[in-house]
Enzyme design. Sequence first.
Site, short mmCIF file in Angstrom:
data_model
loop_
_atom_site.label_atom_id
_atom_site.label_comp_id
_atom_site.label_asym_id
_atom_site.label_seq_id
_atom_site.Cartn_x
_atom_site.Cartn_y
_atom_site.Cartn_z
N GLU A 15 0.87 -1.17 0.00
CA GLU A 15 0.00 0.00 0.00
C GLU A 15 0.91 1.23 0.00
O GLU A 15 1.77 1.35 0.88
CB GLU A 15 -0.89 0.00 1.24
CG GLU A 15 -1.92 1.12 1.24
CD GLU A 15 -2.84 1.07 2.45
OE1 GLU A 15 -3.66 1.99 2.61
OE2 GLU A 15 -2.71 0.12 3.25
N LYS A 26 3.56 1.01 10.36
CA LYS A 26 3.68 2.23 9.54
C LYS A 26 3.19 3.45 10.30
O LYS A 26 3.74 4.55 10.16
CB LYS A 26 2.88 2.07 8.25
CG LYS A 26 3.56 1.25 7.17
CD LYS A 26 2.73 1.29 5.90
CE LYS A 26 3.33 0.43 4.80
NZ LYS A 26 2.49 0.46 3.58
N ARG A 58 4.58 -12.51 10.12
CA ARG A 58 5.30 -11.30 9.72
C ARG A 58 6.59 -11.19 10.52
O ARG A 58 6.77 -11.83 11.55
CB ARG A 58 4.43 -10.06 9.94
CG ARG A 58 4.13 -9.76 11.38
CD ARG A 58 3.08 -8.67 11.51
NE ARG A 58 3.44 -7.48 10.77
CZ ARG A 58 2.61 -6.46 10.55
NH1 ARG A 58 1.36 -6.52 10.98
NH2 ARG A 58 3.00 -5.41 9.87
#
Length: 561
Positions: free
Chosen positions: A36, A271, A261
Amino acid sequence: MDSNNDYSHDFIRDIIDEDSKTNKYEGRVHTRFPPEPNGYLHIGHAKSICLNFGIAEEYDGLCNLRFDDTNPVKEGEEYVRSIIEDIKWLGFDWEDRLFFASDYFDQMYDYALDLIKAGKAYVDDQTAEEISEGRGTLTKPGKNSLYRDRPVEENLDLLKRMKAGEFADGEKVLRAKIDMSHPNMNMRDPVIYRVLHASHHRTDDKWCIYPMYDWAHGLEDSIENITHSICTLEFENHRPLYDWFLNELDVYHPQQIEFARLSLTYTVMSKRMLLELVKEKHVSGWDDPRMPTISGMRRRGYSPAAIRTFCKRIGVAKANSIIPIEFLEHCVRDDLNKTAPRFMGVLRPLKVVIDNYPEDKTDEMEVVNNPEDPDAGTRKVPFSSVLYIEREDFMENPSKKFWRLAPDREIRLNNAYLIACTDVVKENEEVTELRCEIDPATRGGNAPDGRRVKSTLHWVSAAHALNAEVHLYDKLFTIENPAGQKEGNFKEYLNPDSLNVLKSCKVEPAIHNLKAFDRFQFLRKGYFCIDPNSTDENLIINQTVGLRDTWARIQKQQQKK
């Protein structure tokens, strides 16, 4: 995590092997990396990049780069450019397969119309708060919306009017009609489209409704004929919704597979958290060398090969874990040891005057560029009567375990001469200069009579030294898991000593031939690189990692346990 070079076969590759045996996708393997564009990529994304592109390469398949640009409020071209640059720098190529979710906005909208026609979607007038409250809890079923049974024609009309811009932000949404009592909260009539009057970085003001990620994700994979849609573990509970959309639309159906992850100690990967650090100027930007971003690691001097090796050696698992940052540094150090040329740089200089060496004479010492690389060759390093050594390499009253330079003690200058300190010059009790003498018979650093010394020091000729500003780095946070603290803000654990700027360093003149991002070792000090903001007038050098392998010590401690 694998601590050697024996990389095991992971469960994702096992799935692909089985699919190949059964000819599930006609022998094809087609993956994608779907970032993204709302921030810079970090080391966690590097793991996904290496996994997706690596699998495509191993199975003679393809991997797409696709930007999931469905939220124009947070996304932009700056992030698109940085992501493209980072992936290329890591060494991967998507050829002509660069796509954007926005490429498919028209198709996604048509699919939404199809879902409405099938009686599987409806327009809801409830507010976001009302929808959230109506979804229930993990132990309490949700409630059907009052608008859930709107006629198909009314829903079609309302969605078209939403697309035409007749409604304000949040006034209406399109929801899938699934099951408000489903045990998986994601299946309780999720929102597919929301009204959002915002300019998109690629489609400008063409759209004022935008698809939600869960709607867009599976459709993008389907349109691109992806075989294996590899995601991180937080999307595991979303997989039933991924499958439901594709099944209800009766379109090509890829397989979603989830893996754990990457989390690193002494840093954060969110983020949102990284953006806070940037916006509040706790760091100099997304590419600050203390950041876990790929651009930050590049600026710090990490090599693409080291990052790829790290991602491969930590492996792929189903369970979340936190990887010690020392292991990443170990991989970086291991790579640079083989590839980085050696130079001499004095970070905290102390002046040395050689009384028995002519003041007007300059000699050149031949020095090996990298003892680990037989093809690296040698270079000439100027030597003169005035030198700089590290201040920490001299002690006027040495302790028993101090073997470096001291009064009336002989040591070796690297690739030069044996040298002894004969006098100490002070100002206000501080040592400002050393008077020394060399043994001219020891040129190259070895004594003809075979006498030995216990220490070898690096040095720089004062007449030829370049002035440099050196940035030394420590961990960004003071605790291993700042993001996982139940109490307090993660920024409370920022390390106030994570950056130490030394402005009066002296480095050998060959450094002048290096360019931005070039990596090298300062003898006895560690690995460094040239900062991209460096100029001829202001040479800036960033520390990459030290020479000490902390990971090896950690492993020994674990073995003892």
